[in-house]
Design a protein around this motif. Structure first.
Motif, PDB file in Angstrom:
ATOM      1  N   ALA A 218      57.923 -10.282  -3.393  1.00  0.00           N
ATOM      2  CA  ALA A 218      58.614 -10.149  -2.107  1.00  0.00           C
ATOM      3  C   ALA A 218      59.591  -8.977  -2.159  1.00  0.00           C
ATOM      4  CB  ALA A 218      59.343 -11.442  -1.756  1.00  0.00           C
ATOM      5  N   GLY A 219      60.303  -8.830  -3.273  1.00  0.00           N
ATOM      6  CA  GLY A 219      61.238  -7.717  -3.435  1.00  0.00           C
ATOM      7  C   GLY A 219      60.529  -6.373  -3.420  1.00  0.00           C
ATOM      8  N   GLU A 220      59.373  -6.296  -4.065  1.00  0.00           N
ATOM      9  CA  GLU A 220      58.609  -5.046  -4.068  1.00  0.00           C
ATOM     10  C   GLU A 220      58.154  -4.683  -2.660  1.00  0.00           C
ATOM     11  OE1 GLU A 220      55.564  -6.030  -6.887  1.00  0.00           O
ATOM     12  OE2 GLU A 220      56.714  -5.254  -8.598  1.00  0.00           O
ATOM     13  N   GLN A 221      57.729  -5.678  -1.903  1.00  0.00           N
ATOM     14  CA  GLN A 221      57.292  -5.416  -0.528  1.00  0.00           C
ATOM     15  C   GLN A 221      58.450  -4.934   0.335  1.00  0.00           C
ATOM     16  OE1 GLN A 221      55.490  -9.111   0.631  1.00  0.00           O
ATOM     17  NE2 GLN A 221      53.591  -8.726  -0.473  1.00  0.00           N
ATOM     18  N   VAL A 222      59.597  -5.571   0.178  1.00  0.00           N
ATOM     19  CA  VAL A 222      60.778  -5.149   0.934  1.00  0.00           C
ATOM     20  C   VAL A 222      61.172  -3.728   0.543  1.00  0.00           C
ATOM     21  CG1 VAL A 222      63.253  -5.574   1.244  1.00  0.00           C
ATOM     22  CG2 VAL A 222      61.641  -7.470   1.336  1.00  0.00           C
ATOM     23  N   GLU A 223      61.089  -3.425  -0.749  1.00  0.00           N
ATOM     24  CA  GLU A 223      61.430  -2.080  -1.227  1.00  0.00           C
ATOM     25  C   GLU A 223      60.488  -1.040  -0.619  1.00  0.00           C
ATOM     26  OE1 GLU A 223      62.598  -0.175  -5.482  1.00  0.00           O
ATOM     27  OE2 GLU A 223      60.662  -1.197  -5.393  1.00  0.00           O
ATOM     28  N   LYS A 224      59.189  -1.327  -0.597  1.00  0.00           N
ATOM     29  CA  LYS A 224      58.211  -0.395  -0.012  1.00  0.00           C
ATOM     30  C   LYS A 224      58.511  -0.161   1.464  1.00  0.00           C
ATOM     31  CE  LYS A 224      54.341  -1.434  -3.104  1.00  0.00           C
ATOM     32  NZ  LYS A 224      53.023  -2.078  -3.208  1.00  0.00           N
ATOM     33  N   ARG A 225      58.761  -1.253   2.192  1.00  0.00           N
ATOM     34  CA  ARG A 225      59.064  -1.114   3.625  1.00  0.00           C
ATOM     35  C   ARG A 225      60.350  -0.316   3.815  1.00  0.00           C
ATOM     36  NH1 ARG A 225      57.733  -6.826   4.029  1.00  0.00           N
ATOM     37  NH2 ARG A 225      59.959  -7.212   4.238  1.00  0.00           N
ATOM     38  N   GLY A 226      61.327  -0.574   2.961  1.00  0.00           N
ATOM     39  CA  GLY A 226      62.594   0.154   3.048  1.00  0.00           C
ATOM     40  C   GLY A 226      62.410   1.644   2.793  1.00  0.00           C
ATOM     41  N   LYS A 227      61.608   1.973   1.772  1.00  0.00           N
ATOM     42  CA  LYS A 227      61.357   3.388   1.469  1.00  0.00           C
ATOM     43  C   LYS A 227      60.640   4.072   2.624  1.00  0.00           C
ATOM     44  CE  LYS A 227      61.314   3.243  -3.572  1.00  0.00           C
ATOM     45  NZ  LYS A 227      60.513   3.418  -4.789  1.00  0.00           N
ATOM     46  N   LYS A 228      59.656   3.374   3.210  1.00  0.00           N
ATOM     47  CA  LYS A 228      58.937   3.946   4.353  1.00  0.00           C
ATOM     48  C   LYS A 228      59.892   4.192   5.513  1.00  0.00           C
ATOM     49  CE  LYS A 228      54.361   2.035   3.380  1.00  0.00           C
ATOM     50  NZ  LYS A 228      53.331   1.061   3.816  1.00  0.00           N
ATOM     51  N   ARG A 229      60.752   3.230   5.763  1.00  0.00           N
ATOM     52  CA  ARG A 229      61.703   3.378   6.867  1.00  0.00           C
ATOM     53  C   ARG A 229      62.674   4.509   6.597  1.00  0.00           C
ATOM     54  NH1 ARG A 229      65.590  -1.092   9.753  1.00  0.00           N
ATOM     55  NH2 ARG A 229      66.347   0.329  11.344  1.00  0.00           N
ATOM     56  N   ILE A 230      63.165   4.590   5.382  1.00  0.00           N
ATOM     57  CA  ILE A 230      64.086   5.672   5.027  1.00  0.00           C
ATOM     58  C   ILE A 230      63.394   7.010   5.184  1.00  0.00           C
ATOM     59  CG2 ILE A 230      65.283   6.750   3.066  1.00  0.00           C
ATOM     60  CD1 ILE A 230      66.068   3.913   2.190  1.00  0.00           C
ATOM     61  N   ASP A 231      62.142   7.109   4.727  1.00  0.00           N
ATOM     62  CA  ASP A 231      61.393   8.360   4.880  1.00  0.00           C
ATOM     63  C   ASP A 231      61.255   8.729   6.353  1.00  0.00           C
ATOM     64  OD1 ASP A 231      61.126   8.615   2.152  1.00  0.00           O
ATOM     65  OD2 ASP A 231      59.074   7.812   2.078  1.00  0.00           O
ATOM     66  N   ARG A 232      60.944   7.742   7.198  1.00  0.00           N
ATOM     67  CA  ARG A 232      60.824   8.015   8.642  1.00  0.00           C
ATOM     68  C   ARG A 232      62.157   8.484   9.215  1.00  0.00           C
ATOM     69  NH1 ARG A 232      58.027   3.016   8.940  1.00  0.00           N
ATOM     70  NH2 ARG A 232      59.860   2.124   9.956  1.00  0.00           N
ATOM     71  N   GLU A 233      63.230   7.824   8.815  1.00  0.00           N
ATOM     72  CA  GLU A 233      64.552   8.181   9.322  1.00  0.00           C
ATOM     73  C   GLU A 233      64.955   9.581   8.856  1.00  0.00           C
ATOM     74  OE1 GLU A 233      66.429   6.460  11.469  1.00  0.00           O
ATOM     75  OE2 GLU A 233      64.968   4.846  11.578  1.00  0.00           O
ATOM     76  N   VAL A 234      64.676   9.896   7.600  1.00  0.00           N
ATOM     77  CA  VAL A 234      65.000  11.232   7.075  1.00  0.00           C
ATOM     78  C   VAL A 234      64.179  12.293   7.790  1.00  0.00           C
ATOM     79  CG1 VAL A 234      64.785  12.704   5.021  1.00  0.00           C
ATOM     80  CG2 VAL A 234      65.819  10.458   4.816  1.00  0.00           C
ATOM     81  N   ASP A 235      62.888  12.025   8.009  1.00  0.00           N
ATOM     82  CA  ASP A 235      62.047  12.978   8.739  1.00  0.00           C
ATOM     83  C   ASP A 235      62.564  13.193  10.153  1.00  0.00           C
ATOM     84  OD1 ASP A 235      60.443  13.300   6.525  1.00  0.00           O
ATOM     85  OD2 ASP A 235      58.855  11.951   7.219  1.00  0.00           O
TER      86      ASP A 235
END
Length: 139
Positions: A51-68
């Motif tokens: 569950a933590g790994e999935q949350v981390e992946k979603r968080g990284k994707k969101r951060i990447d979208r926000e940074v872009d």
């Protein structure tokens, strides 16, 4: 009366036996719970890690979208600033030319020659000097 005392002692013994039986069952239930928790906790920890790994992946994707998105906005703002800067430079050039024209006009009205006038006179003076040297050189 002796029979009553013996009967009471038998009741006490049987009650103690029951208490020991219940205590043993409670003890065994505790051991069983401990063993089950030990087995299930390993699986539970694995589930938590997943569950933590999935949350981390979603968080990284969101951060990447926000940074872009932020970088896109920054690029847009830079482009807009370049456009505004160009317009400001054009306006400053116009103001500078108007100022130069007004100053030159004012100086001309009070009889102060312009840079162009001084350069033209300098050229004429050089020509006259060269002509004078030729004339005096021939004599």
């Amino acid at each position: 009366m002796a029979k009553a005392i013996l009967k009471k002692e038998d009741d006490v013994q049987s009650s103690l036996g029951e208490v020991r039986g219940y205590a043993r069952k409670i003890w065994l239930a505790g051991l069983g719970a401990y063993a089950r928790v030990g087995q299930e906790s390993a699986e539970y920890v694995k589930d938590l890690i997943k569950a933590g790994e999935q949350v981390e992946k979603r968080g990284k994707k969101r951060i990447d979208r926000e940074v872009d998105a932020a970088n896109s906005e920054i690029d847009s703002a830079k482009e807009e600033l370049r456009s505004v800067r160009g317009k400001v430079e054009v306006q400053l050039d116009k103001i500078e030319k108007a100022f130069d024209t007004r100053v030159a006009s004012a100086l001309n009205r009070i009889g102060i020659p312009s840079k162009h006038d001084v350069e033209a006179l300098s050229v004429k003076l050089d020509e006259l000097t060269a002509l004078l040297e030729r004339v005096t050189g021939k004599q």
